[in-house]
Design a protein around this motif. Structure first.
Motif, PDB file in Angstrom:
ATOM      1  N   HIS A   1     -42.752  13.875  18.257  1.00 26.86           N
ATOM      2  CA  HIS A   1     -42.248  12.517  18.392  1.00 26.86           C
ATOM      3  C   HIS A   1     -43.357  11.487  18.163  1.00 26.86           C
ATOM      4  CE1 HIS A   1     -40.048   9.057  19.965  1.00 26.86           C
ATOM      5  NE2 HIS A   1     -41.181   8.754  20.579  1.00 26.86           N
ATOM      6  N   ILE A   2     -44.509  11.695  18.817  1.00 26.80           N
ATOM      7  CA  ILE A   2     -45.606  10.716  18.716  1.00 26.80           C
ATOM      8  C   ILE A   2     -46.083  10.597  17.265  1.00 26.80           C
ATOM      9  CG2 ILE A   2     -47.981  10.201  19.399  1.00 26.80           C
ATOM     10  CD1 ILE A   2     -47.324  11.647  22.085  1.00 26.80           C
ATOM     11  N   LEU A   3     -46.297  11.751  16.615  1.00 24.73           N
ATOM     12  CA  LEU A   3     -46.814  11.709  15.246  1.00 24.73           C
ATOM     13  C   LEU A   3     -45.824  11.050  14.289  1.00 24.73           C
ATOM     14  CD1 LEU A   3     -48.535  15.205  14.890  1.00 24.73           C
ATOM     15  CD2 LEU A   3     -49.653  12.985  15.070  1.00 24.73           C
ATOM     16  N   LEU A   4     -44.560  11.414  14.392  1.00 21.03           N
ATOM     17  CA  LEU A   4     -43.566  10.841  13.467  1.00 21.03           C
ATOM     18  C   LEU A   4     -43.333   9.361  13.772  1.00 21.03           C
ATOM     19  CD1 LEU A   4     -41.082  13.844  13.265  1.00 21.03           C
ATOM     20  CD2 LEU A   4     -42.349  12.861  11.341  1.00 21.03           C
ATOM     21  N   ALA A   5     -43.282   9.016  15.042  1.00 19.02           N
ATOM     22  CA  ALA A   5     -43.072   7.608  15.405  1.00 19.02           C
ATOM     23  C   ALA A   5     -44.215   6.748  14.891  1.00 19.02           C
ATOM     24  CB  ALA A   5     -42.934   7.460  16.923  1.00 19.02           C
ATOM     25  N   LYS A   6     -45.447   7.247  15.041  1.00 16.52           N
ATOM     26  CA  LYS A   6     -46.598   6.485  14.564  1.00 16.52           C
ATOM     27  C   LYS A   6     -46.545   6.341  13.050  1.00 16.52           C
ATOM     28  CE  LYS A   6     -49.350   5.181  17.093  1.00 16.52           C
ATOM     29  NZ  LYS A   6     -50.546   4.528  17.451  1.00 16.52           N
ATOM     30  N   MET A   7     -46.173   7.420  12.378  1.00 18.87           N
ATOM     31  CA  MET A   7     -46.163   7.354  10.927  1.00 18.87           C
ATOM     32  C   MET A   7     -45.115   6.378  10.413  1.00 18.87           C
ATOM     33  SD  MET A   7     -46.030  10.347   8.148  1.00 18.87           S
ATOM     34  CE  MET A   7     -44.278  10.303   8.144  1.00 18.87           C
ATOM     35  N   TYR A   8     -43.964   6.348  11.068  1.00 23.80           N
ATOM     36  CA  TYR A   8     -42.902   5.442  10.626  1.00 23.80           C
ATOM     37  C   TYR A   8     -42.960   4.099  11.352  1.00 23.80           C
ATOM     38  CZ  TYR A   8     -40.843   9.347   8.082  1.00 23.80           C
ATOM     39  OH  TYR A   8     -40.628  10.379   7.216  1.00 23.80           O
ATOM     40  N   ARG A   9     -44.037   3.870  12.072  1.00 27.62           N
ATOM     41  CA  ARG A   9     -44.221   2.613  12.805  1.00 27.62           C
ATOM     42  C   ARG A   9     -43.043   2.282  13.716  1.00 27.62           C
ATOM     43  NH1 ARG A   9     -48.482  -0.025  10.323  1.00 27.62           N
ATOM     44  NH2 ARG A   9     -49.130   1.068   8.465  1.00 27.62           N
TER      45      ARG A   9
END
Ligand SMILES: [Zn+2]
Length: 258
Positions: A97-105
């Motif tokens: 979740h953290i990695l994908l959320a950060k990547m998609y802002r």
């Protein structure tokens, strides 16, 4: 393997001593296929209407607990610290979740952030990380601990506060000389953040040091391709992120008066 199904891995330490480390119960260990599935599910939660890109997930031997994600040519490449092999599913879900959320802002869910932080900061994980650091031969030659401040502490605090604990800590050290022209710098060749020893003084407020280290952490996060000479490049993205520092104006004011 013992009666509980734990496999032990023998590790040789310097000076000939040996220890046994119990690997997590192998049956509960996530495979990279299961991890990829977890990432696909999380991707669908975050962006229900977009197609899920081709995914590759691998465990990677970072020197610290570190996880990275990259989207290149429509493919997602995820690298999870091998220190997290065997982590419970909710922790792996939190990382996805953290990695994908950060990547998609997208905003990072607090619950996930907390789960991840708690797990990584447990004694078990930090001693594991410490041991692996020793084994991978990253000795601390220069001390991060000064008279007034410990740079590693400052890095860890900022990492939690601004980066969800996602940055791997580079070598932290105080500069040898007392030169004032350079507050600090990030040296990619040695993966080191160096801060001028001038600031290792009780009369320098902690937020000033935090600002200097935060700036260098942004260089760590936004790598610059150097052509020939050494330059300090601050992209628009970099500058926008620098503005997130809580006491930016106070710190700049203090530095101006030096
Ligand atoms: Zn800079």
């Amino acid at each position: 393997m013992d009666i509980r199904g734990n496999e032990y891995v023998q590790i040789r330490l310097p000076l000939g001593s040996r220890i046994l480390i119990a690997r997590a119960n192998l049956r509960s260990m996530a495979t990279t296929d299961q991890l990829a599935q977890l990432f696909r599910e999380t991707h669908h939660e975050l962006r229900p209407r977009s197609p899920i890109p081709e995914l590759r997930v691998e465990f990677f031997s970072f020197a610290n607990v570190n996880n990275t994600i990259r989207l290149r040519d429509g493919r997602l490449l995820v690298r999870i610290s091998d220190l997290l092999e065997g982590a419970p599913e909710y922790v792996l879900r939190a990382i996805a979740h953290i990695l994908l959320a950060k990547m998609y802002r997208k905003p990072v869910d607090r619950q996930h952030a907390m789960h991840y932080r708690r797990y990584v900061s447990t004694q078990h994980m930090s001693s594991k990380a410490h041991l692996v650091r020793q084994m991978r031969g990253r000795k601390r030659i220069i001390s991060a601990r000064g008279h007034a401040y410990d740079l590693e502490n400052i890095f860890d605090d900022l990492n939690r506060q601004y980066f969800f604990g996602l940055l791997a800590r580079p070598q932290m050290s105080w500069s040898g000389g007392h030169a004032r022209n350079r507050l600090g710098h990030y040296d990619p060749a040695h993966n080191a953040i160096v801060v001028s020893r001038v600031f290792d003084h009780p009369r320098v407020p902690r937020y000033v040091l935090e600002y200097i280290v935060y700036h260098e952490m942004l260089h760590l996060k936004h790598p610059v391709r150097l052509r020939g000479s050494r330059r300090c490049v601050h992209s628009a993205e970099f500058q926008a992120e620098e503005k997130l520092f809580a006491r930016l104006e106070d710190a700049k004011e203090f530095l101006k008066r030096l």
